[in-house]
Design a protein around this motif. Sequence first.
Motif, PDB file in Angstrom:
ATOM      1  N   PHE A   1      13.518   8.578   7.543  1.00 56.38           N
ATOM      2  CA  PHE A   1      12.461   7.605   7.285  1.00 56.38           C
ATOM      3  C   PHE A   1      13.046   6.438   6.518  1.00 56.38           C
ATOM      4  CE2 PHE A   1      12.167  10.387   3.531  1.00 56.38           C
ATOM      5  CZ  PHE A   1      12.125   9.473   2.497  1.00 56.38           C
ATOM      6  N   GLU A   2      12.355   5.336   6.582  1.00 57.55           N
ATOM      7  CA  GLU A   2      12.750   4.126   5.864  1.00 57.55           C
ATOM      8  C   GLU A   2      11.721   3.845   4.781  1.00 57.55           C
ATOM      9  OE1 GLU A   2      13.852  -0.478   7.035  1.00 57.55           O
ATOM     10  OE2 GLU A   2      11.953   0.355   7.759  1.00 57.55           O
TER      11      GLU A   2
ATOM     12  N   SER B   1       0.827  -1.203   0.000  1.00 55.84           N
ATOM     13  CA  SER B   1       0.000   0.000   0.000  1.00 55.84           C
ATOM     14  C   SER B   1       0.862   1.254   0.000  1.00 55.84           C
ATOM     15  CB  SER B   1      -0.885   0.010   1.249  1.00 55.84           C
ATOM     16  OG  SER B   1      -0.054  -0.005   2.410  1.00 55.84           O
ATOM     17  N   VAL B   2       0.245   2.390  -0.357  1.00 57.36           N
ATOM     18  CA  VAL B   2       0.928   3.678  -0.361  1.00 57.36           C
ATOM     19  C   VAL B   2       0.566   4.391   0.934  1.00 57.36           C
ATOM     20  CG1 VAL B   2       1.325   5.809  -1.640  1.00 57.36           C
ATOM     21  CG2 VAL B   2       0.751   3.706  -2.868  1.00 57.36           C
ATOM     22  N   THR B   3       1.274   4.047   1.996  1.00 56.20           N
ATOM     23  CA  THR B   3       0.975   4.592   3.315  1.00 56.20           C
ATOM     24  C   THR B   3       2.275   4.851   4.068  1.00 56.20           C
ATOM     25  OG1 THR B   3       0.770   2.319   4.149  1.00 56.20           O
ATOM     26  CG2 THR B   3      -1.277   3.467   3.548  1.00 56.20           C
ATOM     27  N   TRP B   4       2.159   5.661   5.130  1.00 57.75           N
ATOM     28  CA  TRP B   4       3.315   5.894   5.984  1.00 57.75           C
ATOM     29  C   TRP B   4       2.890   5.748   7.445  1.00 57.75           C
ATOM     30  CZ3 TRP B   4       4.534  10.096   9.396  1.00 57.75           C
ATOM     31  CH2 TRP B   4       3.564  11.092   9.467  1.00 57.75           C
ATOM     32  N   THR B   5       3.884   5.507   8.300  1.00 58.90           N
ATOM     33  CA  THR B   5       3.583   5.164   9.674  1.00 58.90           C
ATOM     34  C   THR B   5       4.747   5.537  10.581  1.00 58.90           C
ATOM     35  OG1 THR B   5       2.868   3.313  11.101  1.00 58.90           O
ATOM     36  CG2 THR B   5       4.555   2.848   9.469  1.00 58.90           C
TER      37      THR B   5
ATOM     38  N   THR C   1       4.743  -2.795   8.490  1.00 64.05           N
ATOM     39  CA  THR C   1       3.788  -3.261   7.491  1.00 64.05           C
ATOM     40  C   THR C   1       3.425  -2.183   6.472  1.00 64.05           C
ATOM     41  OG1 THR C   1       1.817  -2.693   8.813  1.00 64.05           O
ATOM     42  CG2 THR C   1       2.820  -4.868   9.180  1.00 64.05           C
ATOM     43  N   HIS C   2       4.040  -0.993   6.574  1.00 64.00           N
ATOM     44  CA  HIS C   2       3.711   0.123   5.679  1.00 64.00           C
ATOM     45  C   HIS C   2       4.854   0.405   4.704  1.00 64.00           C
ATOM     46  CE1 HIS C   2       0.018   1.591   7.777  1.00 64.00           C
ATOM     47  NE2 HIS C   2       0.524   0.805   8.710  1.00 64.00           N
ATOM     48  N   MET C   3       4.561   1.161   3.669  1.00 70.63           N
ATOM     49  CA  MET C   3       5.571   1.485   2.657  1.00 70.63           C
ATOM     50  C   MET C   3       6.670   2.371   3.228  1.00 70.63           C
ATOM     51  SD  MET C   3       5.083   3.289  -1.088  1.00 70.63           S
ATOM     52  CE  MET C   3       5.113   4.985  -0.483  1.00 70.63           C
ATOM     53  N   ILE C   4       6.279   3.340   4.054  1.00 74.68           N
ATOM     54  CA  ILE C   4       7.252   4.244   4.674  1.00 74.68           C
ATOM     55  C   ILE C   4       7.136   4.113   6.185  1.00 74.68           C
ATOM     56  CG2 ILE C   4       7.912   6.655   5.052  1.00 74.68           C
ATOM     57  CD1 ILE C   4       7.031   7.249   2.191  1.00 74.68           C
ATOM     58  N   ARG C   5       8.252   3.829   6.824  1.00 74.81           N
ATOM     59  CA  ARG C   5       8.320   3.691   8.277  1.00 74.81           C
ATOM     60  C   ARG C   5       9.220   4.790   8.835  1.00 74.81           C
ATOM     61  NH1 ARG C   5      11.526   0.233  12.334  1.00 74.81           N
ATOM     62  NH2 ARG C   5      13.106   0.044  10.694  1.00 74.81           N
ATOM     63  N   VAL C   6       8.829   5.367   9.948  1.00 73.69           N
ATOM     64  CA  VAL C   6       9.653   6.374  10.621  1.00 73.69           C
ATOM     65  C   VAL C   6      10.138   5.760  11.937  1.00 73.69           C
ATOM     66  CG1 VAL C   6       9.789   8.713  11.537  1.00 73.69           C
ATOM     67  CG2 VAL C   6       8.322   8.230   9.559  1.00 73.69           C
ATOM     68  N   PRO C   7      11.314   5.105  11.919  1.00 79.49           N
ATOM     69  CA  PRO C   7      11.793   4.426  13.127  1.00 79.49           C
ATOM     70  C   PRO C   7      12.312   5.380  14.192  1.00 79.49           C
ATOM     71  CG  PRO C   7      13.401   4.220  11.380  1.00 79.49           C
ATOM     72  CD  PRO C   7      12.210   4.904  10.772  1.00 79.49           C
TER      73      PRO C   7
END
Length: 433
Positions: free
Chosen positions: A326-327, A306-310, A315-321
Amino acid sequence: MTMTISLAEIAKEKGIKYFLISYTDLFGAQRAKLVPASAIAGMQKNGAGFAGFATWLDMSPADPDLFARPDPESLVQLPWKPEVGWVAADLWMNGAPVEASPRVALKNQIARAAEIGLQMKTGVECEFFLLSSDGQSIADTADCQAKPCYDQQALMRRYDVVTELCDAMLSLGWKPYQNDHEDANGQFEMNWEYDDALLTADRHAFFKYMAKSIAEKHGLRVTFMPKPFTHLTGNGCHMHVSMWKGDTNAFANPGGQDLTAEALHFIGGIINSADALTAFLNPTVNSYKRINAPRTTSGATWAPNSVTWTGNNRTHMIRVPEPDRFELRLADGAVNPYLMAASVLAAGLDGLANARDPGPRSDINMYTEGSTLPAKNKLPLNLLDALRALEGSAVLKDALGQLIPAYLKLKTGEWNDFTRHLTQWERDTTLDC
């Protein structure tokens, strides 16, 4: 081109007898000429000559010679064969850089960022399988756990290969910091420190060559193929991204827990161009068996759908650890190191220029609840859909210029070649129609 560094002088100092003048074509294949050190001065000035149409570039036999001019700052002395130096090259024709070539495309985007005082830094997580020499099966027959991620026994059975690769990176000053067995049987990942986007892309390209070469020394074969086994997790190439103003991370919010507005706009640019970016980040027919895969025997795909961020949610396209980067989890092992960085930077710069809104952060489990999202949030289902999205992207067309029609032409040809291929599945399901 940097001429202050003399490759001929370096050859004398370091005992280099030959140079691999290497470039990466539009399909990610590495091409090279092996040049004796005695001839490298001329090659550094004029470049090594190639027939460009013979590789995956949009050229014909009627085009003049293609010249690969080595960048001496990219020099790597092969740790396993120190008499050879590898140098990344920029492509020139008719006295000008070839716009429709990967490394030149990345340098052009880096120059655009520099005009507004920004530098992109990236880190990549390269996943790969260690296979038998014929490439047909996982080399380690004992590597058969249902949940093999971080398997200590399987990792140590490949100690010789993994540590030779890590020792090589240590000797090259890449600052590697961890190596692990990944989520699939036979799968590994090695991480080194992030840096300037061009430097990381050069190292990424060299890492793929190095991993394959060292594996061959041990009678094995490395593959970065996105989904070589249907029941196992595929090979990803997660990319960590930050933008810098000199020594200051423009994404980090001092004292804050969230990313800066600049970071959110950059992410907004990627969200806005995600379907088109997929054509670069997932560049093969096989790629779409990874990003649209059902959960594997391990319980997850480790790939977005999916085209989402989190936030810190895989489980998302963009992760902010962490609130400083961002990853991007979209790219797979087949990605072209230069086109990945170039296209992501182009989309991000568009996000900054137009203050793109990434939309609300999502914290759901996309593997179990992703079906609740509207269709517009779904990634392309196949390479053709991704190529059509790229063809319709004014953002990437404006930024990457002639590279877009060249890439579309060659990749559409690849898709058409695939559609002409008759599979056993078609015979099994259609013979008695």
